[in-house]
Scaffold this active site. Structure first.
Site, PDB file in Angstrom:
ATOM      1  N   ILE A  89       0.822  -1.215   0.000  1.00  0.00           N
ATOM      2  CA  ILE A  89       0.000   0.000   0.000  1.00  0.00           C
ATOM      3  C   ILE A  89       0.855   1.264   0.000  1.00  0.00           C
ATOM      4  CG2 ILE A  89      -1.714   1.342   1.255  1.00  0.00           C
ATOM      5  CD1 ILE A  89      -2.858  -1.323   2.316  1.00  0.00           C
ATOM      6  N   SER A  90       1.731   1.392   0.980  1.00  0.00           N
ATOM      7  CA  SER A  90       2.489   2.640   1.063  1.00  0.00           C
ATOM      8  C   SER A  90       3.712   2.447   1.941  1.00  0.00           C
ATOM      9  CB  SER A  90       1.627   3.754   1.653  1.00  0.00           C
ATOM     10  OG  SER A  90       1.300   3.432   2.995  1.00  0.00           O
ATOM     11  N   SER A  91       4.593   3.420   1.895  1.00  0.00           N
ATOM     12  CA  SER A  91       5.728   3.368   2.801  1.00  0.00           C
ATOM     13  C   SER A  91       5.950   4.744   3.406  1.00  0.00           C
ATOM     14  CB  SER A  91       6.986   2.894   2.076  1.00  0.00           C
ATOM     15  OG  SER A  91       7.368   3.859   1.123  1.00  0.00           O
ATOM     16  N   GLY A  92       6.574   4.745   4.546  1.00  0.00           N
ATOM     17  CA  GLY A  92       6.871   6.000   5.227  1.00  0.00           C
ATOM     18  C   GLY A  92       8.168   5.860   5.982  1.00  0.00           C
ATOM     19  N   THR A  93       8.451   6.820   6.835  1.00  0.00           N
ATOM     20  CA  THR A  93       9.704   6.756   7.585  1.00  0.00           C
ATOM     21  C   THR A  93       9.714   5.559   8.528  1.00  0.00           C
ATOM     22  OG1 THR A  93       8.662   8.335   9.053  1.00  0.00           O
ATOM     23  CG2 THR A  93      10.334   9.191   7.553  1.00  0.00           C
ATOM     24  N   GLY A 125       8.275   2.574   8.031  1.00  0.00           N
ATOM     25  CA  GLY A 125       8.328   1.270   7.387  1.00  0.00           C
ATOM     26  C   GLY A 125       7.311   1.193   6.266  1.00  0.00           C
ATOM     27  N   ARG A 126       6.663   0.056   6.125  1.00  0.00           N
ATOM     28  CA  ARG A 126       5.756  -0.131   4.991  1.00  0.00           C
ATOM     29  C   ARG A 126       4.418  -0.701   5.440  1.00  0.00           C
ATOM     30  NH1 ARG A 126       7.969  -1.998  -0.346  1.00  0.00           N
ATOM     31  NH2 ARG A 126       9.132  -0.108  -0.719  1.00  0.00           N
ATOM     32  N   VAL A 127       3.405  -0.478   4.595  1.00  0.00           N
ATOM     33  CA  VAL A 127       2.081  -1.017   4.875  1.00  0.00           C
ATOM     34  C   VAL A 127       1.659  -1.931   3.726  1.00  0.00           C
ATOM     35  CG1 VAL A 127      -0.324  -0.499   5.421  1.00  0.00           C
ATOM     36  CG2 VAL A 127       1.466   1.084   6.152  1.00  0.00           C
ATOM     37  N   ASP A 137      -1.172  14.177  15.114  1.00  0.00           N
ATOM     38  CA  ASP A 137      -0.859  14.181  13.687  1.00  0.00           C
ATOM     39  C   ASP A 137      -2.114  13.978  12.846  1.00  0.00           C
ATOM     40  OD1 ASP A 137       0.777  14.435  11.463  1.00  0.00           O
ATOM     41  OD2 ASP A 137       1.390  12.340  11.454  1.00  0.00           O
TER      42      ASP A 137
END
Lengths: 414, 307
Positions: free
Chosen positions: A37-41, A43-45, A163
């Site tokens: 689905i996505s990644s961020g600082t 980790g990943r989903v 957030d």
């Protein structure tokens, strides 16, 4: 510490030699990953379904492990991951994303959440394509009510989200709004250290409350309700209401005054005045405000929010789209201005906002924000580039040229 | 949830009856019979006293506040209700619990600092390898099902001390009784407010001007009966009977009894809770630190758990 026994399937400690920690459940035994689905600082989903008849779909958030040299090492779990794990294990509310389980396996943390097909960022974006057309008023109302309801639950439990932004507000295919991503959330009842000392900068800049921009050290649930005010405005106008540019931290790691962001707020809200916000003069960055007024907003300093609101809700009605947001009317403005109140002590609390006449006048608020809608929003994009939840996120192990088929990738792995 | 004990994971998942707790421990012993027979250990109360001393040692080096140490003690007690102690290096478990509790209580320390202070505290039993502590953190969180938010009796004590006009000495004594209850099973058996009220009751019965809890051993019997008497008066006391301001401890006990009669607090629980802590103070008299340390160190070394 524990008897070490590489790659053995013994339960811990049965043997006599040392063993390492091994998870009792394995994420790939319990779930079948169907896409990334996505990644961020953090980790990943991944999107997944249960292998053992667990109903529904799941979003598995995998925390990136630190890496030392070639080998991944246990380096201690970050405080924010600990907070998110602990908070999500306690929370239970229909408007807060539900945690199903946490699996700690192979030096990685997998948080398994219920899957939500949409999020507000995606829904807002959809309404700008191909041309701008407003989100129906009943949908806006339902989203706002559910969002405030989730936020009220968090605040009643002494949790600050810190957030809130459209990308973090999930919406299920049945129109339930779920506050998500508690990665920055924390408890605010009697912190041993002041909330300020922990993490100096919170909340994505466009949604950051003025007291934070002015350097306030003890902040309150009001920072979340400011963000909800910004989200409400964005649901109406389909673009961030205060779209400032973030000033980067300098080399000394001092937090800079976010002049541009504050300027954007002032342009619509007028300059804050100490008559309406008594503690304003105590704000560390109070003196910076003078320099702002000298810039572009030299006039009366009165708020343009009312003008902004009515021009926004009426703007779409000129087009052929029948469902303009004009029906949100005066109560919509009052709710918006209550949430975007400068003084955090006067700002509407989530609890008070839920009682606002905005929700009791006009059509009844639906628990399904899509009720009455003909079209369906596009589904969440799920990519097939990285379906291997066990190795995919490891830094430096970017894989390429794998067949674009999850099952095949799986088989290669096993 | 976080603010509400009644919906918390602590009440839903970490509150046991005495029988349930005994069963859990029996099961652990049965699974590792050879170990249990090969490495005898002192009774759990004495192990808990030893752990408490070690936590205090490490905590002092790191400057950890009492509440975080209490959280660490509870983590250890939860962990050892799921894992047989002889499978672990207790020194590593202690350091891990402190490391994790500090993060949870918002007073974090870097893993390297915790490991180096652990090594200073127990040089012969503690590896300088931070990844060992990181691994143990996974183990601990996993056994606790990530349920790391805990409710302590301190908050109830703070909010009740005004209602019962506790003097500073009485509050301090109640506070130290709460500190002591982490060396017992009480935090797994009773709600935090029950423990807080027990501590207030005992503080009033013991009177701070006496020499304090640590040396009450011989007088335990009389304290128990005084506490019992106070509690039994709960049933007979009439709500609303007159209180004087600045009342002495005896009238304060009476006021507490009146308050209890009108509250929803389970008096049976309070009686059991009081008995448990009193019997702990009795057993504390027989604690032998040297023997406890030797027995722990023996299995750690023999099984290579310090590596």
């Amino acid at each position: 510490m524990f008897p070490r026994r590489p790659h053995s399937s013994h339960p811990i400690g049965r043997g006599t030699g040392p063993v390492g920690y091994q998870s009792k459940v394995r994420v790939i035994d319990r779930y079948k990953v169907i896409g990334f689905i996505s990644s961020g600082t953090y980790g990943r989903v991944y999107k997944a379904v249960g292998r053992h008849g667990q109903p529904g779909e799941y979003a598995i958030k995998k925390f990136k492990p630190d890496k030392e040299g070639e080998q991944i090492q246990y380096t201690g779990i970050s405080q924010s991951a600990i907070r998110e794990m602990a908070l999500c294990s306690e929370l239970s509310h229909m408007n807060v994303i539900r945690l199903c389980e946490i699996i700690l396996e192979d030096k990685c943390i997998f948080m398994v959440f219920e899957y939500a097909e949409h999020d507000l960022l995606q829904i807002i974006h959809h309404h700008t394509q191909p041309t701008r057309h407003p989100i129906p008023p009943a949908t806006v109302k339902s989203i706002m009510f559910q969002l405030l309801n989730g936020c009220q639950y968090l605040h009643a439990n002494w949790v600050l989200h810190r957030d809130l932004k459209p990308a973090n507000i999930m919406v299920t295919s049945s129109g339930e709004v779920k506050v998500g991503d508690l990665g920055l959330a924390r408890l605010f009842n009697k912190p041993l250290h002041s909330l300020f000392s922990g993490d100096k900068v919170v909340v994505t800049i466009w949604y950051r409350a003025p007291e934070l921009l002015l350097g306030s050290r003890h902040y309150t649930p009001a920072i979340d309700t400011w963000a909800i005010g910004c989200i409400f405005a964005e649901l109406l106008s389909l673009r961030p209401i205060f779209k400032g540019e973030e000033a980067k931290m300098d080399s000394k790691k001092t937090v800079p005054f976010q002049r541009n962001q504050m300027q954007k707020i002032v342009e619509i809200m007028g300059l804050p005045r100490k008559e309406q916000w008594p503690h304003l003069v105590n704000m560390p960055e109070y003196n910076q405000l003078q320099t702002l007024s000298a810039n572009s907003h030299s006039k009366s300093g009165a708020s343009n929010l009312e003008k902004w609101y009515y021009s926004t809700i009426n703007s779409h009605s000129a087009t052929s789209v029948p469902s303009s947001n004009a029906s949100l009317g005066q109560e919509g403005y009052k709710l918006l201005s209550g949430l975007l109140e400068y003084d955090p002590e006067k700002r509407l609390t989530a609890e008070a906002a839920l009682q606002h006449p905005f929700f009791s006048t006009g059509d009844k608020v639906s628990a399904n924000c899509f009720e009455g809608m003909k079209a369906e929003y596009p589904h969440r994009r799920v990519s097939q580039d990285d379906n291997d939840i066990r190795t995919g996120s490891l830094p430096g192990t970017k894989r390429s040229g794998l067949p674009d088929d999850s099952r095949q990738v799986k088989r290669l792995k096993e | 949830m976080a603010a509400n004990y009644w919906e918390s994971s602590q009440r839903r998942h970490w509150l046991f009856t005495r029988e349930q707790l005994d069963d859990l421990r029996k099961k652990l012993e049965d699974q590792g019979q050879d170990l249990v027979q090969g490495y005898p250990l002192p009774q759990l109360r004495h192990l808990s006293i030893y752990f408490n001393q070690q936590i205090a040692r490490l905590g002092k080096r790191l400057g950890v506040r009492q509440q975080a140490m209490a959280t660490a003690q509870l983590y250890i007690r939860r962990f050892y209700s799921k894992v047989e102690i002889r499978q672990t290096n207790p020194y590593l478990v202690i350091a891990t619990a402190v490391y994790l509790a500090c993060k949870m209580e918002e007073c974090p320390h870097h893993i390297r600092l915790v490991v180096s202070e652990g090594r200073n505290s127990w040089p012969d039993f503690f590896s300088g390898d931070t990844s060992k502590l990181g691994e143990c953190e996974f183990f601990m969180i996993s056994e606790m099902s990530s349920q790391m938010i805990v409710h302590h009796p301190y908050r109830t004590l703070t909010s009740l001390q005004g209602i019962f006009s506790l003097t500073q000495e009485e509050s301090a004594l109640a506070w130290s009784i709460i500190n002591d209850h982490y060396m017992t099973d009480l935090p797994l058996l009773y709600a935090p407010h029950t423990v807080a009220i027990m501590a207030i009751l005992l503080a009033l019965v013991l009177r701070p001007n006496q020499t304090g809890v640590q040396s009450v051993g011989p007088a335990v019997g009389s304290i128990a009966s005084a506490a019992q008497a106070a509690l039994s008066s709960v049933h007979s006391s009439k709500p609303g009977s007159s209180d004087k301001q600045n009342a002495g401890p005896r009238t304060k006990v009476q006021r507490l009894a009146n308050w209890l009669a009108e509250s929803n607090v389970d008096i049976e629980d309070l009686v059991d809770c009081t008995q448990e802590i009193i019997s702990f103070y009795e057993f504390q008299e027989q604690y032998n630190e040297k023997l406890t340390r030797e027995q722990i160190n023996r299995f750690v070394k023999a099984r290579g758990l310090d590596k």
